[in-house]
Write a protein that holds these residues in place. Structure first.
Motif, PDB file in Angstrom:
ATOM      1  N   LEU A  58       0.675  -1.321   0.195  1.00 57.98           N
ATOM      2  CA  LEU A  58      -0.149   0.158   0.190  1.00 57.98           C
ATOM      3  C   LEU A  58       0.646   1.421  -0.053  1.00 57.98           C
ATOM      4  N   ARG A  59       0.857   1.914  -0.579  1.00 56.66           N
ATOM      5  CA  ARG A  59       1.166   3.163  -1.607  1.00 56.66           C
ATOM      6  C   ARG A  59       0.255   4.744  -0.990  1.00 56.66           C
ATOM      7  N   LYS A  66      -3.419   3.447   5.973  1.00 59.77           N
ATOM      8  CA  LYS A  66      -2.728   2.339   4.863  1.00 59.77           C
ATOM      9  C   LYS A  66      -2.829   1.317   6.407  1.00 59.77           C
ATOM     10  N   SER A  67      -1.708   1.432   7.484  1.00 61.86           N
ATOM     11  CA  SER A  67      -1.814   0.658   8.220  1.00 61.86           C
ATOM     12  C   SER A  67      -3.308   0.277   9.165  1.00 61.86           C
ATOM     13  N   ASP A 152       5.500  -2.110   8.503  1.00 61.08           N
ATOM     14  CA  ASP A 152       5.504  -1.062   8.114  1.00 61.08           C
ATOM     15  C   ASP A 152       6.307   0.241   7.824  1.00 61.08           C
ATOM     16  N   GLU A 153       6.154   1.522   6.966  1.00 62.45           N
ATOM     17  CA  GLU A 153       6.589   2.292   6.680  1.00 62.45           C
ATOM     18  C   GLU A 153       8.240   1.528   5.400  1.00 62.45           C
ATOM     19  N   THR A 216       3.360  -1.239   4.384  1.00 63.87           N
ATOM     20  CA  THR A 216       3.036  -0.146   4.110  1.00 63.87           C
ATOM     21  C   THR A 216       4.551   0.972   3.617  1.00 63.87           C
ATOM     22  N   SER A 217       3.787   2.218   2.435  1.00 65.99           N
ATOM     23  CA  SER A 217       5.345   2.864   2.070  1.00 65.99           C
ATOM     24  C   SER A 217       4.549   4.320   1.796  1.00 65.99           C
ATOM     25  N   ASN A 218       4.689   5.656   3.164  1.00 68.01           N
ATOM     26  CA  ASN A 218       4.973   6.654   2.297  1.00 68.01           C
ATOM     27  C   ASN A 218       5.767   7.290   1.112  1.00 68.01           C
TER      28      ASN A 218
END
Length: 309
Positions: A58-59, A66-67, A152-153, A216-218
């Motif tokens: 998920l970006r 997202k989390s 996460d991240e 997840t990615s920012n």
């Protein structure tokens, strides 16, 4: 409930009991699976990941939920408690699979030599081993259903970590070298974030049902193509007025007092400002109260652009 100046800045002691916290700031932290509102296309992406046994990447900007996706999926599919791995620039694949306290084991051995020489040959390696979140996620479950894992991240990781993950994500198994070399063929190892143990045979763990994994990615970096092709990818869309109204209603039970804030929030995002949905929730929660002094100042405080200090 009305706004109350708990802190007045006059140095006078006043015993104060704050009002109830916002529903997303109660502790112990409660899952937000009932409140999460999936954007268009996310349900299909989740189902593809479940069907194909592929991680879901998920970006999108921070603070867009997202989390929370993994919490809702784990609840709906009865996958049990969500395992979590918070990635940093120092994170490694090994720590995600298992943790081994070699120094603690040596210290314990030295204490036995000093106080109980007759027990010097006793090997207590299990006391110093623990599976990491990814290692635990790969374990078989009694229900036969997969476990749920949040990574996460992942974009904050060292450059090599996504590539290091490839083999484990493809094969669904890994080896613990310290146990593979151990003369005892079956050793109980503690699970991540739990007091439970599992028997590890010949130092190897292999999954039967591939876990449901959300990464997840920012969008702070790019990923190798080999990593991307092993994931189902979904980019969280920019929020619309309708989407935000649904989110506010799910959390606070109404949107009548929030229409102006929602409109301003969407407009500022369209203009390129970086804002998070939880900032909007904070602002709506505070500004819907009565007798809030200088509401414009409070609004500016709570809805500051994340790109500006």
């Amino acid at each position: 409930m009305t706004w109350a100046p708990f802190y007045r800045g006059d140095g006078i002691e006043r015993p104060v009991t704050p009002p109830p916290a916002p529903p997303w700031r109660t502790f112990p932290r409660a899952s937000q699976h009932h409140q999460f509102q999936p954007p268009p296309g996310l349900v299909e992406a989740v189902n593809a990941a479940v069907l194909l046994r592929r991680p879901l990447l998920l970006r999108g900007p921070a603070g867009f939920g997202k989390s929370t996706v993994v919490e809702q999926v784990a609840h709906e599919l009865a996958l049990g408690r969500v395992l979590r791995w918070q990635v940093t620039s120092r994170s490694t694949l090994k720590e995600a699979l298992y943790r081994y306290d070699a120094l603690g084991r040596i210290h314990a051995q030295n204490l036995r030599l000093a106080h109980a020489p007759s027990e010097a040959d006793r090997d207590d390696i299990a006391d110093f081993l623990q599976l990491g979140p990814l290692g635990t996620a790969l374990l078989p479950t009694e229900s036969g259903r997969p476990r749920a894992l949040l990574i996460d991240e992942v974009d904050k990781s060292d450059m090599d970590l996504p590539s290091d993950l490839l083999d484990v994500l493809e094969r669904g198994e890994f080896e613990i070298p310290e146990l593979a070399r151990h003369p005892v063929r079956e050793i109980g190892v503690r699970l991540w974030d739990s007091t439970e143990t599992t028997a590890v045979h010949n130092g190897r763990i292999s999954c039967r049902e591939f876990p449901f994994i959300v990464l997840t990615s920012n969008d702070e970096r790019d990923f190798p193509e080999a990593f991307l092709r092993r994931c189902i990818r979904f980019t969280m869309p920019r929020p619309t007025v309708r989407m935000l109204e649904r989110i506010i209603s799910a959390h606070l039970g109404g949107t009548d007092a929030a229409s102006a804030l929602v409109g301003e929030f969407v407009e500022r995002i369209e203009q390129g400002e970086r804002l998070a949905i939880d900032q909007l929730l904070n602002a709506v929660y505070v500004l819907r109260e009565t007798h809030v002094p200088d509401s414009a100042q409070i609004r500016d405080l709570l809805l500051r652009d994340l790109a500006n200090d």
